[in-house]
Design a protein around this motif. Structure first.
Motif, PDB file in Angstrom:
ATOM      1  N   GLU A 197       0.216 -16.744  16.395  1.00 53.11           N
ATOM      2  CA  GLU A 197       0.663 -16.565  15.022  1.00 53.11           C
ATOM      3  C   GLU A 197       0.156 -15.233  14.502  1.00 53.11           C
ATOM      4  OE1 GLU A 197       0.638 -21.282  13.660  1.00 53.11           O
ATOM      5  OE2 GLU A 197      -0.304 -19.755  12.404  1.00 53.11           O
ATOM      6  N   ILE A 198       1.048 -14.439  13.910  1.00 53.91           N
ATOM      7  CA  ILE A 198       0.671 -13.156  13.324  1.00 53.91           C
ATOM      8  C   ILE A 198       0.920 -13.221  11.821  1.00 53.91           C
ATOM      9  CG2 ILE A 198       1.276 -10.716  13.157  1.00 53.91           C
ATOM     10  CD1 ILE A 198       1.841 -10.606  16.015  1.00 53.91           C
ATOM     11  N   THR A 199      -0.021 -12.688  11.032  1.00 50.40           N
ATOM     12  CA  THR A 199       0.252 -12.492   9.620  1.00 50.40           C
ATOM     13  C   THR A 199       0.155 -11.012   9.307  1.00 50.40           C
ATOM     14  OG1 THR A 199      -2.028 -12.646   8.839  1.00 50.40           O
ATOM     15  CG2 THR A 199      -0.825 -14.722   9.079  1.00 50.40           C
ATOM     16  N   GLY A 200       0.888 -10.562   8.296  1.00 52.77           N
ATOM     17  CA  GLY A 200       0.835  -9.163   7.907  1.00 52.77           C
ATOM     18  C   GLY A 200       1.711  -8.922   6.698  1.00 52.77           C
ATOM     19  N   ILE A 201       1.524  -7.732   6.095  1.00 55.30           N
ATOM     20  CA  ILE A 201       2.362  -7.341   4.956  1.00 55.30           C
ATOM     21  C   ILE A 201       3.702  -6.850   5.510  1.00 55.30           C
ATOM     22  CG2 ILE A 201       2.512  -5.907   2.898  1.00 55.30           C
ATOM     23  CD1 ILE A 201       0.072  -7.694   2.885  1.00 55.30           C
ATOM     24  N   LEU A 202       4.810  -7.477   5.116  1.00 54.98           N
ATOM     25  CA  LEU A 202       6.133  -7.110   5.626  1.00 54.98           C
ATOM     26  C   LEU A 202       6.576  -5.785   5.026  1.00 54.98           C
ATOM     27  CD1 LEU A 202       8.593  -7.798   7.309  1.00 54.98           C
ATOM     28  CD2 LEU A 202       9.517  -9.048   5.340  1.00 54.98           C
ATOM     29  N   LYS A 203       6.732  -4.797   5.912  1.00 53.96           N
ATOM     30  CA  LYS A 203       7.116  -3.454   5.460  1.00 53.96           C
ATOM     31  C   LYS A 203       8.611  -3.213   5.682  1.00 53.96           C
ATOM     32  CE  LYS A 203       6.372   1.222   5.084  1.00 53.96           C
ATOM     33  NZ  LYS A 203       5.644   2.027   4.162  1.00 53.96           N
ATOM     34  N   ALA A 204       9.143  -3.688   6.825  1.00 55.20           N
ATOM     35  CA  ALA A 204      10.566  -3.479   7.129  1.00 55.20           C
ATOM     36  C   ALA A 204      11.034  -4.549   8.104  1.00 55.20           C
ATOM     37  CB  ALA A 204      10.786  -2.090   7.723  1.00 55.20           C
ATOM     38  N   LEU A 205      12.337  -4.878   8.038  1.00 49.00           N
ATOM     39  CA  LEU A 205      12.938  -5.817   9.000  1.00 49.00           C
ATOM     40  C   LEU A 205      14.374  -5.405   9.236  1.00 49.00           C
ATOM     41  CD1 LEU A 205      13.812  -9.237   7.276  1.00 49.00           C
ATOM     42  CD2 LEU A 205      13.504  -7.085   6.067  1.00 49.00           C
ATOM     43  N   ASP A 206      14.949  -5.838  10.383  1.00 51.05           N
ATOM     44  CA  ASP A 206      16.364  -5.563  10.627  1.00 51.05           C
ATOM     45  C   ASP A 206      17.069  -6.859  11.041  1.00 51.05           C
ATOM     46  OD1 ASP A 206      15.880  -6.060  13.329  1.00 51.05           O
ATOM     47  OD2 ASP A 206      15.677  -3.945  13.832  1.00 51.05           O
TER      48      ASP A 206
END
Lengths: 72, 72, 72, 72, 72, 72, 72
Positions: free
Chosen positions: D26-35
């Motif tokens: 499981e990874i958590t992080g601040i979402l900066k960009a997605l496609d």
């Protein structure tokens, strides 16, 4: 005209073939129809799981689950 | 016209079919609709996991998870 | 017009559905949106792992990880 | 306009999300960009492996390795 | 212009990155080139297998074998 | 012109490369030809399985079975 | 004209080749036809499973199940 690999099965229409699946099972049946994805329509089909044999009648086998197929 | 493999299932619309999945489970249900990816809409569906049978009603089965399907 | 398999889920928008995943987990949630790849937007989602149930709120489930989905 | 499943994540840009991977991590992080392939750019990312938590900073997560993603 | 997820790696050209692979291995190397499939050209690469570290020099990593990648 | 990842291998034509496969095996051989799918034609190939080394001569390695490849 | 990887097999038509499969099995047979997906038509085929050798005659091997192939 050059032979295509799928012709190896196409010539076996109406005859019994053995199909080896990626999940380890083996199915035999009379080849009724096939397409370029290797989806197969088998009649009078039987599936061999380890030591048991189960009769299934008509079966549609999804092409992407096949390892190899061989007329018997 | 030549039979296509998917016709083996198409003729079974409105009837009960058995679907073998890549995760080892088996689902049965009344086939309501199917498409070329082999996505299936089953009604009155039941899933068989090892020795338990679970009723699920309406189910959408994703085509790429299917090993084979057979009218019962 | 003929029913498509995905209509089985499309009719369940706004209702709770159960989604069986290829990694063995089961997720339930209120179906908010779906597309042709079977990507799902679930609200008030809960994931069932063996004997634990975890609340997750909004979840995007990737379509290619789904085995089947069923309104509950 | 109708909601698309990916909008569930798109609305979470700039916020922390949890991503469940097919390899169980499981990874958590601040979402900066997605496609549209669900490839994700996460900042301040942390990966949870069984009982250990590892800080990774900026991470590109390949979309086809994702099971589901959820704002936290 | 909006950021794309792959930009997270593109900015790391010429710097060392860590790549987590689907087979569990981790590779680090100087990122020389990447494409939209996430195929990577790494220089001065080292692969970490459980407790051993192996030097490999130039390596082409196939994109579809990558779980995530992160500048170190 | 910008380097593409595949150029890392293209420059190694005529030289020996090591190829890591998804099934865990390692093959080395003289790189004779490659394509964009990463299908490889190796000459004087040898496959390393755990502690045994088997000589195979000419080998076609299917690209989608490759994890990474590296000039040796 | 530049060699393509598939030419490594194309030159082996009419000769015996060994095919390593993703399920661990090895098949040998006379290569009769092949296509760009690496689907193979083998005659006089034999499959090697651990210590047993099984004769199968004509076999169609699905390309996406192949790891590598080599003239013997």
């Amino acid at each position: 005209m050059t032979d295509r690999p799928i012709d190896a099965l196409d010539r076996a229409k109406g005859k019994r073939i053995m199909v080896k699946l990626k999940n380890g099972e083996e199915i035999t049946g009379i080849l009724k129809a096939l397409d370029l994805h290797l989806n197969l329509w088998l009649d009078e089909a039987e599936v061999q799981k380890s030591e048991t044999k189960v009769r299934m009648g008509t079966v549609l086998v999804r092409g992407d689950t096949i390892v190899y197929a061989s007329p018997v």
